[in-house]
Design a protein around this motif. Structure first.
Motif, PDB file in Angstrom:
ATOM      1  N   UNK A  18       9.534  23.747   1.885  1.00 18.51           N
ATOM      2  CA  UNK A  18      10.035  22.625   2.885  1.00 18.51           C
ATOM      3  C   UNK A  18       9.041  22.616   3.995  1.00 18.51           C
ATOM      4  N   UNK A  19       8.891  21.783   4.811  1.00 12.93           N
ATOM      5  CA  UNK A  19       8.131  21.514   5.950  1.00 12.93           C
ATOM      6  C   UNK A  19       8.868  21.705   7.101  1.00 12.93           C
ATOM      7  N   UNK A  20       8.395  22.137   8.253  1.00 14.78           N
ATOM      8  CA  UNK A  20       8.819  22.186   9.471  1.00 14.78           C
ATOM      9  C   UNK A  20       8.148  21.518  10.501  1.00 14.78           C
ATOM     10  N   UNK A  21       8.784  20.477  11.088  1.00 17.69           N
ATOM     11  CA  UNK A  21       7.649  19.487  11.920  1.00 17.69           C
ATOM     12  C   UNK A  21       8.541  19.914  13.473  1.00 17.69           C
ATOM     13  N   UNK A  22       7.856  20.428  14.421  1.00 18.34           N
ATOM     14  CA  UNK A  22       8.454  21.013  15.647  1.00 18.34           C
ATOM     15  C   UNK A  22       8.070  19.904  16.647  1.00 18.34           C
ATOM     16  N   UNK A  23       8.886  19.444  17.423  1.00 15.69           N
ATOM     17  CA  UNK A  23       8.878  18.566  18.655  1.00 15.69           C
ATOM     18  C   UNK A  23       9.279  19.268  19.996  1.00 15.69           C
ATOM     19  N   UNK A 115       7.271  26.469  27.372  1.00  9.87           N
ATOM     20  CA  UNK A 115       6.495  25.489  26.277  1.00  9.87           C
ATOM     21  C   UNK A 115       5.294  25.180  27.115  1.00  9.87           C
ATOM     22  N   UNK A 116       4.197  25.342  26.433  1.00  8.77           N
ATOM     23  CA  UNK A 116       2.740  24.797  26.891  1.00  8.77           C
ATOM     24  C   UNK A 116       2.881  23.348  27.530  1.00  8.77           C
ATOM     25  N   UNK A 117       2.354  23.394  28.733  1.00  2.00           N
ATOM     26  CA  UNK A 117       2.444  22.049  29.487  1.00  2.00           C
ATOM     27  C   UNK A 117       3.659  21.689  30.035  1.00  2.00           C
ATOM     28  N   UNK A 118       4.756  22.654  30.281  1.00  2.00           N
ATOM     29  CA  UNK A 118       6.081  22.364  30.750  1.00  2.00           C
ATOM     30  C   UNK A 118       6.214  23.072  32.008  1.00  2.00           C
ATOM     31  N   UNK A 119       6.628  22.328  32.993  1.00  2.00           N
ATOM     32  CA  UNK A 119       6.959  22.864  34.514  1.00  2.00           C
ATOM     33  C   UNK A 119       8.288  23.461  34.478  1.00  2.00           C
ATOM     34  N   UNK A 120       9.010  23.595  33.407  1.00  2.00           N
ATOM     35  CA  UNK A 120      10.375  24.259  33.486  1.00  2.00           C
ATOM     36  C   UNK A 120      10.742  24.473  32.307  1.00  2.00           C
ATOM     37  N   UNK A 356       6.328  16.589  24.822  1.00  2.00           N
ATOM     38  CA  UNK A 356       5.440  17.318  25.432  1.00  2.00           C
ATOM     39  C   UNK A 356       4.297  17.394  24.222  1.00  2.00           C
ATOM     40  N   UNK A 357       4.596  17.774  23.237  1.00  2.00           N
ATOM     41  CA  UNK A 357       3.723  18.346  22.291  1.00  2.00           C
ATOM     42  C   UNK A 357       4.447  18.200  20.882  1.00  2.00           C
ATOM     43  N   UNK A 358       3.701  18.225  19.432  1.00  2.00           N
ATOM     44  CA  UNK A 358       4.161  18.451  18.398  1.00  2.00           C
ATOM     45  C   UNK A 358       3.438  19.547  17.623  1.00  2.00           C
ATOM     46  N   UNK A 359       3.863  20.328  16.700  1.00  2.00           N
ATOM     47  CA  UNK A 359       3.235  21.415  15.993  1.00  2.00           C
ATOM     48  C   UNK A 359       4.008  21.389  14.538  1.00  2.00           C
ATOM     49  N   UNK A 360       3.192  22.128  13.642  1.00  2.00           N
ATOM     50  CA  UNK A 360       3.522  22.331  12.264  1.00  2.00           C
ATOM     51  C   UNK A 360       2.987  23.303  11.835  1.00  2.00           C
ATOM     52  N   UNK A 361       3.493  23.993  10.635  1.00  2.00           N
ATOM     53  CA  UNK A 361       3.366  25.289  10.159  1.00  2.00           C
ATOM     54  C   UNK A 361       3.115  25.223   8.561  1.00  2.00           C
ATOM     55  N   UNK A 379      -2.670  12.500  23.473  1.00  2.00           N
ATOM     56  CA  UNK A 379      -3.776  13.351  23.717  1.00  2.00           C
ATOM     57  C   UNK A 379      -3.704  14.830  23.426  1.00  2.00           C
ATOM     58  N   UNK A 380      -2.437  15.186  23.104  1.00  2.00           N
ATOM     59  CA  UNK A 380      -2.136  16.739  23.155  1.00  2.00           C
ATOM     60  C   UNK A 380      -2.271  17.025  21.441  1.00  2.00           C
ATOM     61  N   UNK A 381      -3.031  18.181  21.472  1.00  4.66           N
ATOM     62  CA  UNK A 381      -3.245  18.794  19.932  1.00  4.66           C
ATOM     63  C   UNK A 381      -2.749  20.464  20.006  1.00  4.66           C
TER      64      UNK A 381
END
Length: 406
Positions: A18-23, A115-120, A356-361, A379-381
């Motif tokens: 299974x893949x896990x796509x985080x947003x 969360x990285x880049x989040x102000x709250x 804000x961002x997306x990640x995967x594992x 532009x966020x990696x």
């Protein structure tokens, strides 16, 4: 179902895939119930998200059949920080999908702090997708549709298998031409296998994930993928104590040409050359990626795909059953995985909360205890590390080395 997708389905009984796509989204939706209803409504309008597997006869390939859409699972976090959320995502790995019921599932976490880049406080959505349903690029398109993107997920035509003996003859003839082209120097030969390292031991002990977030401008190089590969060379060599001169990485690469299946990629191997200066290392990595693309465009690659697509279901099912997950290799194609997908512009939203961002594992496997995900939106990696304790005993020390290398 196409042969390659069926192979992923049958293999999942031996190696969970299974893949896990985080947003991650800035803030919580003002109307959470409406945001959930919108996602369900959009899923129902997408053919790719309304099918499941029917696997009736051992002599035929499974079929995709219609299914109803299930609502998302809303999770409560005991530790509502970013690290606690990542730990909760790791626990989802233990609950793999039954693709005969549903090959995807949406998980929601809120509020999530730091969360990285989040102000709250923010929100996190995780799309869990069985590999038989989609590769990384197609799964990203599904998530994009769920979270408001206008582009629908393209349909995949029903596979046309052809006659195996003829397809095999074509593949053999094309392969002989490939061998001649490599002998003549028209194409470079593929990388040889390399010694297995501790990262190739069977994953054991605790699993953990970590993320590093960068702006695209902070990753100098011809591409984000090359910049991360160059940094992984430094970090892994430093962590392993300089015993990794032959380091190599497996890199999933999309196939050229029209998509013929839900999975339209192949794994290629790229040397990491930690002993070379960074500029020379970059040149070697760029050259090797160009070489594997040229080999992927050779007629032999497409002929091999057509031959595989024509394999009878019973034969492929039998072949998958013979796979021994306990066999330990002494030589491997790569010592880690670096899976890189750009998931488009930062135009997604959960209700009224912008992305804000997306990640995967990338998943671990019996011979791979360390993987890296490289996922961009706008532009966020996010550079993610997924490791078993048996491969990386101190993941925070490794991530620190990777951060320094980046």
């Amino acid at each position: 179902m196409a042969a390659v997708d069926a192979q992923f389905y049958w293999m999942s009984a031996k190696i969970p895939n299974d893949q896990f796509l985080l947003y991650a989204f800035a803030g919580e939706p003002a109307d959470a119930a409406r945001a959930i209803d919108d996602a369900v409504r959009r899923a129902r309008a997408c053919k790719a998200l309304t099918i499941r597997v029917s696997d009736g006869s051992p002599l035929t390939y499974p079929r995709w059949v219609p299914m109803p859409v299930e609502p998302p699972r809303v999770h409560h976090l005991d530790d509502a920080g970013w690290r606690g959320c990542l730990d909760a995502v790791m626990r989802l790995v233990d609950d793999q999908l039954d693709v005969r019921r549903s090959p995807w599932r949406l998980h929601l976490f809120a509020p999530v702090h730091d969360i990285p880049g989040s102000g709250g406080p923010g929100s996190v959505a995780v799309l869990q997708v069985a590999h038989a349903l989609a590769d990384g690029a197609r799964a990203s398109a599904m998530a994009g549709w769920l979270f408001g993107r206008a582009e629908p997920v393209p349909d995949v035509s029903a596979p046309s298998a052809g006659f195996l003996p003829w397809r095999a003859f074509e593949a053999a003839r094309a392969h002989r031409q490939l061998v001649r082209d490599m002998a003549a120097g028209v194409l470079e030969k593929p990388a040889e296998s390399r010694p297995a390292l501790i990262t190739n031991t069977r994953p054991a002990g605790a699993r953990a994930v970590r993320t590093l977030v960068r702006h695209r401008s902070q990753l100098p190089g011809p591409t984000v993928t090359v910049a991360v590969l160059r940094a992984v060379a430094d970090a892994l060599s430093d962590y392993l104590g300089g015993v990794a001169g032959s380091l190599g990485a497996e890199v999933p690469m999309i196939k050229p040409g029209a998509r013929q299946a839900h999975n339209h990629f192949r794994n290629v191997t790229v040397g990491l050359y930690p002993d070379l200066p960074r500029e020379a290392r970059t040149e070697r990595i760029v050259a090797e990626l160009a070489d594997v693309r040229r080999r992927a465009e050779h007629p032999a690659a497409r002929a091999a795909d057509r031959a595989f697509a024509a394999v009878p279901a019973a034969l492929l099912r039998w072949g998958v059953a013979q796979f021994d997950v306990d066999a330990r290799p002494t030589l491997v194609s790569g010592n880690t995985v670096v899976s890189s997908v750009h998931r488009g512009p930062a135009d997604l939203h959960l209700g009224d909360a912008p992305v804000l961002l997306t990640a995967g594992f990338p998943a671990l496997s019996p011979a791979m205890g360390l993987t890296h995900g490289v996922h961009g939106i706008g532009d966020t990696v996010a550079i993610s590390v997924h490791a078993a304790e048996s491969a990386i005993g101190d993941i925070d020390a490794y991530v620190q080395a990777l951060e320094s290398a980046l």
